[in-house]
Write a protein that holds these residues in place. Structure first.
Motif, PDB file in Angstrom:
ATOM      1  N   ASN A 183      54.265  77.600  56.246  1.00 43.41           N
ATOM      2  CA  ASN A 183      55.460  78.170  56.624  1.00 43.41           C
ATOM      3  C   ASN A 183      55.829  77.369  54.831  1.00 43.41           C
ATOM      4  N   TRP A 184      56.934  78.826  54.039  1.00 44.43           N
ATOM      5  CA  TRP A 184      57.214  79.402  53.454  1.00 44.43           C
ATOM      6  C   TRP A 184      57.760  77.859  51.881  1.00 44.43           C
ATOM      7  N   TYR A 185      58.497  77.195  53.471  1.00 45.55           N
ATOM      8  CA  TYR A 185      59.747  75.432  52.732  1.00 45.55           C
ATOM      9  C   TYR A 185      58.538  74.674  52.293  1.00 45.55           C
ATOM     10  N   HIS A 186      57.848  74.392  52.835  1.00 44.01           N
ATOM     11  CA  HIS A 186      56.606  74.087  53.344  1.00 44.01           C
ATOM     12  C   HIS A 186      55.671  74.050  51.411  1.00 44.01           C
ATOM     13  N   ASP A 187      54.665  75.435  51.701  1.00 40.70           N
ATOM     14  CA  ASP A 187      54.771  75.942  50.601  1.00 40.70           C
ATOM     15  C   ASP A 187      55.367  75.674  49.274  1.00 40.70           C
ATOM     16  N   ARG A 188      56.703  76.231  49.624  1.00 45.22           N
ATOM     17  CA  ARG A 188      57.392  76.046  47.777  1.00 45.22           C
ATOM     18  C   ARG A 188      57.568  74.364  47.069  1.00 45.22           C
ATOM     19  N   VAL A 189      57.614  73.834  48.627  1.00 43.06           N
ATOM     20  CA  VAL A 189      58.093  72.355  48.154  1.00 43.06           C
ATOM     21  C   VAL A 189      57.001  71.653  47.104  1.00 43.06           C
ATOM     22  N   MET A 190      55.841  71.459  47.976  1.00 42.30           N
ATOM     23  CA  MET A 190      54.164  71.778  47.499  1.00 42.30           C
ATOM     24  C   MET A 190      54.332  72.358  45.590  1.00 42.30           C
ATOM     25  N   ARG A 191      54.832  73.594  45.716  1.00 43.28           N
ATOM     26  CA  ARG A 191      54.151  73.947  44.682  1.00 43.28           C
ATOM     27  C   ARG A 191      55.537  73.430  43.122  1.00 43.28           C
ATOM     28  N   TYR A 192      56.384  72.903  43.700  1.00 41.73           N
ATOM     29  CA  TYR A 192      57.668  71.991  42.452  1.00 41.73           C
ATOM     30  C   TYR A 192      57.569  71.151  42.791  1.00 41.73           C
ATOM     31  N   ASN A 193      57.802  70.642  43.404  1.00 49.02           N
ATOM     32  CA  ASN A 193      57.908  68.869  43.774  1.00 49.02           C
ATOM     33  C   ASN A 193      56.985  68.126  43.149  1.00 49.02           C
ATOM     34  N   HIS A 194      57.207  67.403  41.864  1.00 47.34           N
ATOM     35  CA  HIS A 194      55.755  66.812  41.450  1.00 47.34           C
ATOM     36  C   HIS A 194      55.940  64.747  42.088  1.00 47.34           C
ATOM     37  N   PHE A 195      56.959  65.160  42.465  1.00 49.54           N
ATOM     38  CA  PHE A 195      56.360  63.639  43.600  1.00 49.54           C
ATOM     39  C   PHE A 195      55.434  63.465  44.545  1.00 49.54           C
ATOM     40  N   TYR A 196      54.950  64.935  44.950  1.00 56.92           N
ATOM     41  CA  TYR A 196      54.823  65.521  46.190  1.00 56.92           C
ATOM     42  C   TYR A 196      52.752  65.473  46.109  1.00 56.92           C
ATOM     43  N   LYS A 197      52.747  65.500  44.601  1.00 55.89           N
ATOM     44  CA  LYS A 197      51.168  65.686  44.314  1.00 55.89           C
ATOM     45  C   LYS A 197      50.713  65.022  43.852  1.00 55.89           C
ATOM     46  N   ALA A 198      49.377  64.678  43.132  1.00 52.04           N
ATOM     47  CA  ALA A 198      48.732  62.730  43.002  1.00 52.04           C
ATOM     48  C   ALA A 198      48.989  63.645  41.366  1.00 52.04           C
ATOM     49  N   PRO A 199      49.326  61.963  41.269  1.00 51.71           N
ATOM     50  CA  PRO A 199      49.541  60.133  41.576  1.00 51.71           C
ATOM     51  C   PRO A 199      50.279  60.215  42.846  1.00 51.71           C
ATOM     52  N   LEU A 200      50.504  60.278  43.953  1.00 50.42           N
ATOM     53  CA  LEU A 200      51.901  60.446  45.165  1.00 50.42           C
ATOM     54  C   LEU A 200      52.737  59.486  44.542  1.00 50.42           C
TER      55      LEU A 200
END
Length: 596
Positions: free
Chosen positions: A527-544
């Motif tokens: 879904n777009w919600y999750h995809d956008r969060v993953m694109r822009y929110n560094h808290f959910y990117k490595a290193p987590l």
């Protein structure tokens, strides 16, 4: 006020209270003067019911983190992370308890819906000498009910529909399709806008503009983009205008600017503020019995850092919430920990950076900067060897401490005076009026409707109305994307819009249209919600990001939040569905496709 205090423990969502199998919880004490049958006997009685509904609008933006639904709506988005629980997999239907806003949004919204339903169900229990008065009261109750149902369906998806006053115990609820509920809300509001005035008779009253603004959102949710444009245009055509000149309590303080004025709690309901479509009313100078939460908005608590924990060279606190710094900056606890995208990257456009942009919404006077080494906050502890010096990051015991204590924030949005009333604990952010709908959002909603229709030139014009006022560089039609519209919403509507709800609404629209690889059948896995969060929110990117033993985790199915298990368990004769990805979803039955 007595009316609310007596009814509120009784008018509770029956699904939770029926766990006791007692019908007594569902209706007032028979001898109570404030029982509905004793209140709704004339126009004044119905007006008192509306007063209750108006006051309940403060529930979205007042109180501690367990009941502050606006804070909740930012915690799990593209702009921020929850400090308390950053691993959403641990937010299960059973572990989400009474201290969780995830549960309380569901339960309390039904309380507010029940209060509106009481007015709706009893509207013809008396004879009205003027049908216009009857229809105005009914229309306002429809609006309050629609507001909370809109929040629910864009937080939890399919939910039970309760459309009338409950007079007996009910244990056989079924989930009703989100689409069916949105259809009913549209029908109700199309009736309501015919009967509500353009200007309110008193503060807190619902107007035609507030109906059309909410109706614009519902039209967008239902894919009726031409109708959304029409409803938004009615609002834009008056009696509202964007504020473009300094005004209000601080208008003569040259250090600040128009955006500062716009967000002072004292200015939100001023007659000269032509931008307000609907704002709550909560005044520190009124009797505490009129307040929604005795401690206030908590705006400085939830949305600011705990800067007051920063140490000086001796290992003592360099400042504190009970110093002169706290009076102005509050006692933040970073419940909504904004990310680098919101603080920095969002403002880097058209060859500008966050610290060079002409955008008033990111001006130095409106933000408190906590930089790479020092902060715009002075050491004020008497006897400190660093007295008068900026707070320094080098005195933090560990780098991890910066997550809670060290990040820049939009002070112009968070600041709310906290008078030392008998209920004062800390400078959390005191009583204050709060925007629900503002004309700037109407322009952005119409821009979104134009975007869906492929009319990006018109969308750019509307976005530029908002940007021009903020002195931000203007954009071209080629700049307009859904992501850009939500970037602009972040710049303009932080701490106003229910951001998670709006992202869910758009995710369903993309899925229904089958755009960009999204589909309704696969919405819980992509879904777009999750995809956008993953694109822009560094808290959910490595290193987590990790804090309090939790690792930042957000999966596609977490777009929709868990239905409290206590509600499902209490409903012994029916099936309330659990959202996919949570325990109990395997027992789901097809949701009702029509309003029961």
């Amino acid at each position: 006020m007595k009316y609310r205090n007596i009814l509120s423990p009784i008018i509770v969502f029956s699904l939770l209270l029926l766990a006791s199998c007692s019908q007594d919880w569902l209706k007032p004490e028979p001898l109570s003067f404030y029982a509905p049958e004793n209140v709704f006997v004339d126009e004044a009685g119905f007006e008192s019911g509306l007063v209750n509904c108006r006051k309940e609008m403060n529930a979205d933006n007042h109180g501690d983190r367990a009941v502050h639904f606006l804070a909740l709506d930012f915690m799990y988005t593209d702009l921020a992370c929850s400090i308390e629980q950053c691993d959403f997999t641990k937010n299960t239907p059973s572990t989400v308890g009474s201290r969780s806003a995830l549960q309380n949004l569901f339960l309390r919204s039904y309380v507010y819906i029940k209060n509106a339903n009481t007015i709706i169900s009893r509207i013809d229990a008396i004879t009205w000498s003027d049908p216009a008065v009857r229809n105005r009261i009914l229309s306002e109750a429809y609006w309050f009910r629609a507001y909370w149902y809109y929040r629910l369906v864009n937080s939890y998806g399919d939910i039970p529909w309760i459309g009338e006053e409950l007079t007996d115990a009910k244990l056989d609820y079924k989930s009703t399709s989100r689409w069916a509920i949105l259809g009913q809300l549209q029908k109700d509001l199309e009736f309501a806008r015919q009967w509500l005035p353009a200007t309110p008779a008193r503060l807190g009253n619902v107007t035609k503009g507030a109906v059309n603004h909410l109706l614009t959102k519902i039209y967008l949710a239902n894919g009726e983009f031409d109708s959304a444009i029409s409803a938004a245009t009615e609002v834009i055509n008056g009696p509202y205008t964007l504020m473009k000149q300094r005004f209000g309590v601080d208008k003569n303080r040259a250090y600040y600017n128009l955006m500062w004025d716009l967000h002072r709690v004292q200015n939100k309901n001023l007659a000269e503020n032509s931008e307000t479509i609907y704002a709550t009313v909560d005044r520190a100078d009124q009797a505490p019995a009129t307040w929604w939460d005795l401690r206030g908005t908590f705006s400085m608590r939830h949305f600011g850092p705990s800067y007051w924990r920063v140490l000086d060279a001796t290992g003592n606190r360099a400042t504190n919430w009970n110093t002169v710094s706290g009076d102005s900056l509050g006692s933040g606890d970073a419940a909504v920990r904004t990310n680098n995208y919101f603080i920095y990257s969002l403002w880097a456009e058209k060859n500008f950076k966050w610290n060079t942009t002409p955008d008033l919404r990111r001006s130095n006077s409106n933000w408190i900067e906590m930089g790479a080494a020092t902060a715009e906050i002075a050491t004020v502890r008497d006897g400190s060897p660093n007295l008068g010096e900026p707070l320094s990051k080098k005195y933090l015991p560990a780098q991890a401490d910066t997550v809670e204590t060290w990040f820049s924030w939009p002070y112009y949005k968070t600041y709310a005076p906290t008078p030392k009333t008998p209920y004062w604990v800390q400078p959390h952010g005191g009583q204050g009026d709060w925007y629900i709908f503002r004309l700037a959002e109407t322009y952005l909603l119409r821009a979104e409707a134009y975007y869906w229709k492929g009319q990006t030139g018109l969308a750019a014009e509307d976005i530029n109305k908002v940007r021009e006022r903020a002195k931000a560089p203007l954009i071209a039609a080629s700049d307009v994307t859904l992501d850009y519209i939500f970037d602009e919403r972040a710049r303009e509507l932080y701490m106003e819009e229910p951001r998670h709800s709006e992202m869910v609404r758009v995710s369903f629209t993309l899925a229904k249209l089958g755009r960009d690889g999204y589909s309704l059948s696969g919405i819980t896995s992509k879904n777009w919600y999750h995809d956008r969060v993953m694109r822009y929110n560094h808290f959910y990117k490595a290193p987590l990001f990790q804090i309090f033993g939790n690792t930042a985790t957000l999966l596609p199915q977490h777009m929709l939040w868990p239905i409290p298990q206590s509600v499902i368990t209490a409903n012994t004769l029916g099936r309330i569905n659990q959202n996919f990805g949570y325990d109990g979803a395997e027992l789901n039955e097809p949701a009702l496709e029509t309003i029961p």
